[in-house]
Design a protein around this motif. Structure first.
Motif: not given
Length: 157
Positions: A81, A83-85, A87-88, A119, A145, A147-148
């Motif tokens: 992934t 970024d965090q978006e 990934t989420d 990520p 999960k 956390d970037v």
């Protein structure tokens, strides 16, 4: 069919799983659904037997082989992934649809297939080696999960 295809064994939900993956991940699709030409130990003539599909560009075959074999963490899809978006989005799609969380960026979907939602920043940190990799690795070990922002902070020290 591709020369090298991953075969995933399902109890009876290969088509549902393939359609879910095609909805969630880009470069994914269901290509063909094949029905059993006769009765077999876990099904009857006309039941869905195999499903040809791709997941993020990887050729797969879903086989409705019955309850004899279960998925394990020994085989997983690793989804990189940006970024965090992103990934989420993938994490929430898998866990939020009957799956469950595990550690270090791993989760399982409702069919028991393991996923690593990873990520790129984490892989870059590990590839950097040295203290940067050690700090990022230690941070990852505390997470489910990824956390970037926490990985980026760990990289900086």
């Amino acid at each position: 069919m591709a020369k090298n295809t991953i075969c995933l064994w399902y109890d009876k939900d290969a088509e549902a799983a393939a359609r879910f993956y095609a909805e969630v991940f880009p470069d994914s699709a269901v290509h063909a659904v094949h029905r059993a030409p006769g009765d077999y130990p876990s099904g009857q003539e006309g039941d869905v037997l195999t499903v040809e599909f791709t997941v993020a560009g990887v050729a797969c075959l879903g086989l409705n082989g019955g309850p004899a074999f279960k998925h394990s963490e020994a085989l997983s899809f690793q989804i990189s992934t940006a970024d965090q978006e992103e990934t989420d989005r993938y994490w929430n799609a898998i866990v939020g649809n009957g799956g469950h969380e595990s550690d270090c960026g791993w989760c399982k979907d409702k069919w028991g297939v393991s996923w690593q939602i990873t990520p790129r920043v984490l892989m870059d940190a590990l590839a950097a080696g040295g203290d940067e990799a050690k700090r990022a690795f230690a941070a990852m070990m505390t997470m489910q999960k990824i956390d970037v922002a926490a990985i980026e902070a760990a990289r900086r020290g």
